[in-house]
Design an enzyme around this catalytic site. Sequence first.
Site, PDB file in Angstrom:
ATOM      1  N   GLU A  62       0.699  -1.312   0.223  1.00  0.00           N
ATOM      2  CA  GLU A  62      -0.068   0.106   0.033  1.00  0.00           C
ATOM      3  C   GLU A  62       0.734   1.048  -0.106  1.00  0.00           C
ATOM      4  O   GLU A  62       0.411   2.229  -0.696  1.00  0.00           O
ATOM      5  CB  GLU A  62      -0.898   0.191   1.190  1.00  0.00           C
ATOM      6  CG  GLU A  62      -2.225  -0.921   1.224  1.00  0.00           C
ATOM      7  CD  GLU A  62      -1.731  -2.418   1.866  1.00  0.00           C
ATOM      8  OE1 GLU A  62      -2.616  -3.405   1.725  1.00  0.00           O
ATOM      9  OE2 GLU A  62      -0.725  -2.701   2.166  1.00  0.00           O
ATOM     10  N   PHE A 124     -12.162  -7.718  13.516  1.00  0.00           N
ATOM     11  CA  PHE A 124     -11.101  -8.211  12.623  1.00  0.00           C
ATOM     12  C   PHE A 124     -10.580  -7.166  11.940  1.00  0.00           C
ATOM     13  O   PHE A 124     -11.581  -6.792  10.767  1.00  0.00           O
ATOM     14  CB  PHE A 124     -11.281  -9.512  12.062  1.00  0.00           C
ATOM     15  CG  PHE A 124     -10.163  -9.843  11.221  1.00  0.00           C
ATOM     16  CD1 PHE A 124      -8.952 -10.254  11.508  1.00  0.00           C
ATOM     17  CD2 PHE A 124     -10.215  -9.797   9.754  1.00  0.00           C
ATOM     18  CE1 PHE A 124      -7.906 -10.869  10.989  1.00  0.00           C
ATOM     19  CE2 PHE A 124      -9.202 -10.582   8.914  1.00  0.00           C
ATOM     20  CZ  PHE A 124      -8.015 -10.747   9.723  1.00  0.00           C
ATOM     21  N   GLN A 125      -9.347  -6.634  11.708  1.00  0.00           N
ATOM     22  CA  GLN A 125      -8.926  -5.698  10.645  1.00  0.00           C
ATOM     23  C   GLN A 125      -9.610  -4.275  10.787  1.00  0.00           C
ATOM     24  O   GLN A 125      -9.402  -3.573  10.303  1.00  0.00           O
ATOM     25  CB  GLN A 125      -8.732  -6.082   9.293  1.00  0.00           C
ATOM     26  CG  GLN A 125      -7.775  -7.206   9.029  1.00  0.00           C
ATOM     27  CD  GLN A 125      -7.447  -7.622   7.772  1.00  0.00           C
ATOM     28  OE1 GLN A 125      -8.406  -7.252   6.899  1.00  0.00           O
ATOM     29  NE2 GLN A 125      -6.200  -7.860   7.242  1.00  0.00           N
ATOM     30  N   LYS A 174     -17.927  -1.837   5.086  1.00  0.00           N
ATOM     31  CA  LYS A 174     -18.156  -2.728   4.109  1.00  0.00           C
ATOM     32  C   LYS A 174     -19.661  -2.867   3.878  1.00  0.00           C
ATOM     33  O   LYS A 174     -19.894  -2.887   2.596  1.00  0.00           O
ATOM     34  CB  LYS A 174     -17.689  -4.136   4.549  1.00  0.00           C
ATOM     35  CG  LYS A 174     -17.694  -5.184   3.262  1.00  0.00           C
ATOM     36  CD  LYS A 174     -17.021  -6.560   3.852  1.00  0.00           C
ATOM     37  CE  LYS A 174     -17.013  -7.368   2.861  1.00  0.00           C
ATOM     38  NZ  LYS A 174     -16.564  -8.725   3.058  1.00  0.00           N
ATOM     39  N   MET A 483      23.303  10.278   3.970  1.00  0.00           N
ATOM     40  CA  MET A 483      23.065  11.495   4.751  1.00  0.00           C
ATOM     41  C   MET A 483      23.352  11.470   6.358  1.00  0.00           C
ATOM     42  O   MET A 483      23.691  12.345   6.896  1.00  0.00           O
ATOM     43  CB  MET A 483      21.748  12.361   4.448  1.00  0.00           C
ATOM     44  CG  MET A 483      21.576  13.795   4.978  1.00  0.00           C
ATOM     45  SD  MET A 483      22.689  14.829   4.388  1.00  0.00           S
ATOM     46  CE  MET A 483      22.085  15.139   2.535  1.00  0.00           C
TER      47      MET A 483
END
Length: 577
Positions: A62, A124-125, A174, A483
């Site tokens: 993602e 869940f999630q 959902k 750096m």
Amino acid sequence: MANMKVEEKRKQRTRISGALMLIEALKAEKVEVIFGYPGGAVLPIYDKLYDSGLFHVLTRHEQGAIHAAEGYARISGKPGVVIATSGPGATNIVTGLTDAMMDSLPLVVFTGQVASSVIGSDAFQEADILGITMPITKHSYQVRDIQELPKIIKEAFHIATTGRPGPVLIDIPKDMTTLEGEFDYEQDVQLPGYQPTIHPNHLQIRKLVEAVSQAKKPVILAGAGVLHANASKELQQYAEQQNIPVIHTLLGLGGFPADHPLFLGMAGMHGTYTANMALYECDLLINIGARFDDRVTGNLKYFAPNATVAHIDIDPAEIGKNVPTKIPIVSDAKEALKELVHQEGKPADTAAWLAQLNEWKMKFPLAYQNDAQTVKPQKLIEMIYELTNGEAIVTTDVGQHQMWAAQYYKFNKPHRWVTSGGLGTMGFGLPAAIGAQLADKNATVVSIVGDAGFQMTLQELSVIQELNLPIKVVIVNNQSLGMVRQWQQLFYEKRYSHSLIPNQPDFVKLAEAYNIKAFRAKTEEEAVNVLKQAFSLKEPVLLDFHVKADENVYPMVAPGKGLHEMVGVKPCEESLQ
């Protein structure tokens, strides 16, 4: 009669699912590409995507999706669109949202969410993505009524692309993707509390015109706001009309031609001597579309200490935030510059000032000691510039290679430079190149990355190979966090705590595992040969350049110092010895 027609039209509307509403809205917005990664909470959306005709890029993470969307937005000027699932899918885009927010990039991001009935139950999630992202988005929504979805999407695209651009997030439970409602996407956006000021105040413009006429040492500091407003032409017209030199921020590069005699270079921590001294010595500073970031100003106590400051910005919150401003102008950069050009004010007498600046240019240019037995990173950037005739789109990660690219690749045209500025995101360069290439399919795209940052998102090589995107991936390999190592050398007594990476993978073999051609170079001669070979191919190529490991980026303004206190600056004849 009119009300009857509206009612009749409403009755004729077909009821469709929320997922299909989203697809139809994206079509109405003329979205060309979607970057995303499916998961349980967004499966109804992906089911409708299957035969929608919309072009979707399946990134391998993602983070890759949202950085690709940033690259697309930066080059196309259109909003980048991202779809991610709930929970970890949503949290994996947090870095990209912050990056886009700080660099003013328009994104519309859709995240899946657990069903409305279980929100707040640690399902869940489930993740409170609204709570997590509220400080790092321009606006955010959670859909709680299916009939509100079309209105929310239309508002999101409007907010992301108007005023100061930025990311807008829409969190969709959902069940909202499966419920049905009437799809109405013809309604106008009505946001009374959001009315960006586009046109400048006439009195403030006149104050600036008068200030210019009296100035002896004026300078323009141009930021990314010039590019977002597509105001490069107007900036050049104004600078030439008033004979005022121009300095760019890191993100503003390309907004004014780098080969123009009035251009002084990039300002800030690794800016040119001339640009930094011009900011220190000027008596009138005209900021156009920059936000006075600390990497540009250095110690504010010493920033433009003798200057009257004028600030043109579409975001009023930026004006006076860091630097006291005498002439504030809230406006789109293009509209303000058009008005300034139209005023045809009396130019400042800048002859002596320009002579001083040209003397500094000649005496203290960007320079380095070349060594043909190794690959000097500065020389590498110059070779890429010459081979691409300065026409390439260049994306970078963050670090030394980013600064060398900014210093030594001369951007003479707008919308050729894609980098992470405010957040400084490692792993940005490779996926951003994917979005940039899809935004301009005929462009030569070069992704200049460090060996460390490259390994944060290297899985996106799979996307480059799958789509056969002719991106040239240039790894500036110094076997370290360059750096970080430079700072440890200069400020931490060379105590290189976890910044050296001597055990690197074989990047050539890695690229070949992705079925991508790859070459390695350890000397200047080898570098010339592999670059010529790579740019002759119309396919993806990875190039691993083993550069001089202890090379530092100069000039440099140390933390806490003023812009006039640069280190690593030497007269021209001495620096080339």
